[in-house]
Design a protein around this motif. Structure first.
Motif, PDB file in Angstrom:
ATOM      1  N   PHE A 193       2.326   2.624  -3.298  1.00 52.59           N
ATOM      2  CA  PHE A 193       1.494   3.506  -4.111  1.00 52.59           C
ATOM      3  C   PHE A 193       1.580   4.955  -3.633  1.00 52.59           C
ATOM      4  O   PHE A 193       1.265   5.885  -4.381  1.00 52.59           O
ATOM      5  CB  PHE A 193       0.037   3.040  -4.079  1.00 52.59           C
ATOM      6  N   ALA A 194       1.979   5.140  -2.370  1.00 54.01           N
ATOM      7  CA  ALA A 194       2.086   6.497  -1.814  1.00 54.01           C
ATOM      8  C   ALA A 194       3.525   7.014  -1.839  1.00 54.01           C
ATOM      9  O   ALA A 194       3.807   8.093  -1.315  1.00 54.01           O
ATOM     10  CB  ALA A 194       1.567   6.507  -0.379  1.00 54.01           C
ATOM     11  N   GLY A 195       4.426   6.247  -2.455  1.00 50.63           N
ATOM     12  CA  GLY A 195       5.823   6.635  -2.495  1.00 50.63           C
ATOM     13  C   GLY A 195       6.515   6.536  -1.147  1.00 50.63           C
ATOM     14  O   GLY A 195       7.541   7.174  -0.907  1.00 50.63           O
ATOM     15  N   GLN A 196       5.965   5.691  -0.251  1.00 45.70           N
ATOM     16  CA  GLN A 196       6.494   5.570   1.106  1.00 45.70           C
ATOM     17  C   GLN A 196       6.972   4.152   1.416  1.00 45.70           C
ATOM     18  O   GLN A 196       7.175   3.819   2.583  1.00 45.70           O
ATOM     19  CB  GLN A 196       5.403   5.957   2.122  1.00 45.70           C
ATOM     20  N   LYS A 197       7.159   3.333   0.406  1.00 53.86           N
ATOM     21  CA  LYS A 197       7.465   1.923   0.672  1.00 53.86           C
ATOM     22  C   LYS A 197       8.757   1.742   1.453  1.00 53.86           C
ATOM     23  O   LYS A 197       8.818   0.934   2.392  1.00 53.86           O
ATOM     24  CB  LYS A 197       7.534   1.123  -0.628  1.00 53.86           C
ATOM     25  N   ALA A 198       9.808   2.464   1.091  1.00 51.05           N
ATOM     26  CA  ALA A 198      11.096   2.284   1.761  1.00 51.05           C
ATOM     27  C   ALA A 198      10.983   2.598   3.244  1.00 51.05           C
ATOM     28  O   ALA A 198      11.482   1.848   4.092  1.00 51.05           O
ATOM     29  CB  ALA A 198      12.158   3.163   1.110  1.00 51.05           C
ATOM     30  N   ALA A 199      10.300   3.694   3.569  1.00 52.48           N
ATOM     31  CA  ALA A 199      10.166   4.096   4.971  1.00 52.48           C
ATOM     32  C   ALA A 199       9.326   3.104   5.756  1.00 52.48           C
ATOM     33  O   ALA A 199       9.680   2.716   6.879  1.00 52.48           O
ATOM     34  CB  ALA A 199       9.545   5.494   5.052  1.00 52.48           C
ATOM     35  N   VAL A 200       8.221   2.651   5.163  1.00 58.18           N
ATOM     36  CA  VAL A 200       7.328   1.719   5.848  1.00 58.18           C
ATOM     37  C   VAL A 200       7.972   0.340   5.964  1.00 58.18           C
ATOM     38  O   VAL A 200       7.917  -0.302   7.021  1.00 58.18           O
ATOM     39  CB  VAL A 200       5.975   1.631   5.122  1.00 58.18           C
ATOM     40  N   ALA A 201       8.587  -0.136   4.886  1.00 62.66           N
ATOM     41  CA  ALA A 201       9.205  -1.469   4.888  1.00 62.66           C
ATOM     42  C   ALA A 201      10.330  -1.560   5.914  1.00 62.66           C
ATOM     43  O   ALA A 201      10.539  -2.610   6.535  1.00 62.66           O
ATOM     44  CB  ALA A 201       9.737  -1.814   3.501  1.00 62.66           C
ATOM     45  N   LYS A 202      11.057  -0.470   6.116  1.00 58.71           N
ATOM     46  CA  LYS A 202      12.136  -0.467   7.107  1.00 58.71           C
ATOM     47  C   LYS A 202      11.582  -0.712   8.503  1.00 58.71           C
ATOM     48  O   LYS A 202      12.138  -1.500   9.283  1.00 58.71           O
ATOM     49  CB  LYS A 202      12.874   0.877   7.057  1.00 58.71           C
ATOM     50  N   ILE A 203      10.463  -0.067   8.826  1.00 59.16           N
ATOM     51  CA  ILE A 203       9.834  -0.259  10.132  1.00 59.16           C
ATOM     52  C   ILE A 203       9.254  -1.674  10.230  1.00 59.16           C
ATOM     53  O   ILE A 203       9.371  -2.331  11.272  1.00 59.16           O
ATOM     54  CB  ILE A 203       8.727   0.784  10.371  1.00 59.16           C
ATOM     55  N   THR A 204       8.634  -2.146   9.148  1.00 60.55           N
ATOM     56  CA  THR A 204       8.057  -3.494   9.135  1.00 60.55           C
ATOM     57  C   THR A 204       9.121  -4.548   9.411  1.00 60.55           C
ATOM     58  O   THR A 204       8.934  -5.438  10.258  1.00 60.55           O
ATOM     59  CB  THR A 204       7.393  -3.794   7.778  1.00 60.55           C
ATOM     60  N   GLU A 205      10.241  -4.471   8.719  1.00 57.82           N
ATOM     61  CA  GLU A 205      11.306  -5.452   8.884  1.00 57.82           C
ATOM     62  C   GLU A 205      11.850  -5.451  10.317  1.00 57.82           C
ATOM     63  O   GLU A 205      12.052  -6.516  10.915  1.00 57.82           O
ATOM     64  CB  GLU A 205      12.443  -5.159   7.896  1.00 57.82           C
ATOM     65  N   ALA A 206      12.090  -4.267  10.856  1.00 60.73           N
ATOM     66  CA  ALA A 206      12.613  -4.178  12.220  1.00 60.73           C
ATOM     67  C   ALA A 206      11.619  -4.750  13.222  1.00 60.73           C
ATOM     68  O   ALA A 206      12.009  -5.411  14.195  1.00 60.73           O
ATOM     69  CB  ALA A 206      12.930  -2.721  12.559  1.00 60.73           C
ATOM     70  N   THR A 207      10.337  -4.535  12.977  1.00 64.70           N
ATOM     71  CA  THR A 207       9.306  -5.053  13.873  1.00 64.70           C
ATOM     72  C   THR A 207       9.244  -6.576  13.802  1.00 64.70           C
ATOM     73  O   THR A 207       9.181  -7.260  14.828  1.00 64.70           O
ATOM     74  CB  THR A 207       7.928  -4.458  13.500  1.00 64.70           C
ATOM     75  N   MET A 208       9.269  -7.126  12.594  1.00 61.91           N
ATOM     76  CA  MET A 208       9.182  -8.579  12.438  1.00 61.91           C
ATOM     77  C   MET A 208      10.424  -9.290  12.974  1.00 61.91           C
ATOM     78  O   MET A 208      10.351 -10.432  13.417  1.00 61.91           O
ATOM     79  CB  MET A 208       8.966  -8.939  10.962  1.00 61.91           C
ATOM     80  N   ARG A 209      11.560  -8.605  12.956  1.00 59.59           N
ATOM     81  CA  ARG A 209      12.780  -9.188  13.524  1.00 59.59           C
ATOM     82  C   ARG A 209      12.798  -9.094  15.034  1.00 59.59           C
ATOM     83  O   ARG A 209      13.674  -9.671  15.681  1.00 59.59           O
ATOM     84  CB  ARG A 209      14.022  -8.484  12.960  1.00 59.59           C
ATOM     85  N   GLY A 210      11.870  -8.342  15.616  1.00 60.55           N
ATOM     86  CA  GLY A 210      11.822  -8.195  17.058  1.00 60.55           C
ATOM     87  C   GLY A 210      12.645  -7.044  17.574  1.00 60.55           C
ATOM     88  O   GLY A 210      12.806  -6.877  18.791  1.00 60.55           O
ATOM     89  N   GLU A 211      13.154  -6.189  16.669  1.00 60.21           N
ATOM     90  CA  GLU A 211      13.987  -5.064  17.087  1.00 60.21           C
ATOM     91  C   GLU A 211      13.127  -3.912  17.614  1.00 60.21           C
ATOM     92  O   GLU A 211      13.587  -3.103  18.419  1.00 60.21           O
ATOM     93  CB  GLU A 211      14.854  -4.598  15.913  1.00 60.21           C
ATOM     94  N   ILE A 212      11.902  -3.800  17.123  1.00 59.95           N
ATOM     95  CA  ILE A 212      10.936  -2.844  17.649  1.00 59.95           C
ATOM     96  C   ILE A 212       9.925  -3.659  18.440  1.00 59.95           C
ATOM     97  O   ILE A 212       9.165  -4.445  17.867  1.00 59.95           O
ATOM     98  CB  ILE A 212      10.250  -2.049  16.522  1.00 59.95           C
ATOM     99  N   ILE A 221       0.860  -1.193   0.000  1.00 61.67           N
ATOM    100  CA  ILE A 221       0.000   0.000   0.000  1.00 61.67           C
ATOM    101  C   ILE A 221       0.893   1.239   0.000  1.00 61.67           C
ATOM    102  O   ILE A 221       0.658   2.205  -0.739  1.00 61.67           O
ATOM    103  CB  ILE A 221      -0.923   0.013   1.241  1.00 61.67           C
ATOM    104  N   ALA A 222       1.919   1.213   0.837  1.00 63.53           N
ATOM    105  CA  ALA A 222       2.838   2.353   0.945  1.00 63.53           C
ATOM    106  C   ALA A 222       3.546   2.625  -0.377  1.00 63.53           C
ATOM    107  O   ALA A 222       3.882   3.782  -0.676  1.00 63.53           O
ATOM    108  CB  ALA A 222       3.866   2.088   2.041  1.00 63.53           C
TER     109      ALA A 222
END
Length: 269
Positions: free
Chosen positions: A84-103, A81-82
């Motif tokens: 399409f808004a030109g925000q994929k890099a910013a959102v994906a960075k948070i997603t990855e850190a969250t799924m790894r347990g870093e956030i 979804i991000a």
């Protein structure tokens, strides 16, 4: 096969959506020190591994609970979804850190990411579903066969109801739970409605289903890939990490990186 005192004998074979699944029998209970040794050994042979906990009894299973993003399906919906808004890099960075347990705080992480989607057209959700979302190999077979075996199928996600509702209908899940995006005048507001389903929320959904069915968590098979699946997986009859982050693989009973989701069916026989 024998390595470092561990003897493994052929047991049975089945087919998955991607590879042949060969089951083996260990002649001993593995110690905490032996588990990572065996995982490392089998990884050298490009093989996945499942170690049954002492309480696991496939005949007693009543529930199959599975995560959505990057587990049941091939994408992280919020990242697409991000895009399409030109925000994929910013959102994906948070997603990855969250799924790894870093956030650690999933709720805050989700709110941060959803805020970046403010102003995105509701039509983008449909575009992501039709153009980018695909069930992972063996997903349809797993759900269909689990239902034939009498299991209650639960799709539980920290993602969004727009996608879980469609997948529930398409694949025939008994239940689906996820987060609701706020939409006004056809556009995302950047907010999530109601209580956020995080790791604790996923575990609570599973526990409620078990209570309704008159069973307990040891009668559930749980499949996930990220840190927010760990509470749901803990204490389950069998936990499976599917193409998962290292932290999840370490704690799960089984780790599937090479076979399809339907390989889980071989563990029920």
């Amino acid at each position: 096969m024998q390595e470092r005192g561990i003897q493994i004998k052929p047991l049975k074979q089945a087919n998955s959506a991607t590879l042949t699944v060969q089951s083996w029998h260990l002649d001993q209970v593995l110690s905490a020190e032996q588990r990572p040794l065996l995982r490392a050994l089998l990884n050298d042979f490009q093989a996945d591994m499942a170690l049954f906990p002492a309480h696991f009894d496939p005949a007693q299973l009543r529930v199959l609970a599975i995560d959505m993003d990057s587990t049941l399906i091939n994408i992280e919906c919020i990242d697409e979804i991000a895009d399409f808004a030109g925000q994929k890099a910013a959102v994906a960075k948070i997603t990855e850190a969250t799924m790894r347990g870093e956030i650690r705080n999933f709720s805050e992480s989700l709110q941060q990411r959803v805020a970046l989607l403010a102003g995105v057209s509701e039509a983008v959700l449909e575009a992501v579903y039709r153009e980018r979302l695909r069930p992972n190999p063996g997903a349809a077979e797993l759900i269909a066969q689990a239902k034939l075996l009498g299991l209650h199928t639960l799709l539980v996600s920290g993602g969004f109801t727009f996608f879980t509702n469609k997948l529930q209908h398409a694949l025939g899940f008994h239940q689906a739970h996820a987060n609701s995006l706020e939409i006004q005048a056809g556009f995302l507001t950047g907010k999530v409605l109601g209580n956020i389903i995080d790791g604790a929320g996923k575990a609570h959904c599973l526990e409620q289903v078990c209570q309704t069915l008159g069973c307990n968590k040891t009668q559930a098979m749980v499949i996930g890939d990220g840190a927010n699946d760990l509470l749901m997986m803990a204490g389950a009859g069998l936990s499976i990490a599917y193409r998962a982050k290292p932290l999840v693989k370490e704690k799960a009973d089984a780790a599937f990186d090479r076979v399809g989701l339907d390989a889980a069916l071989a563990l029920l026989r």
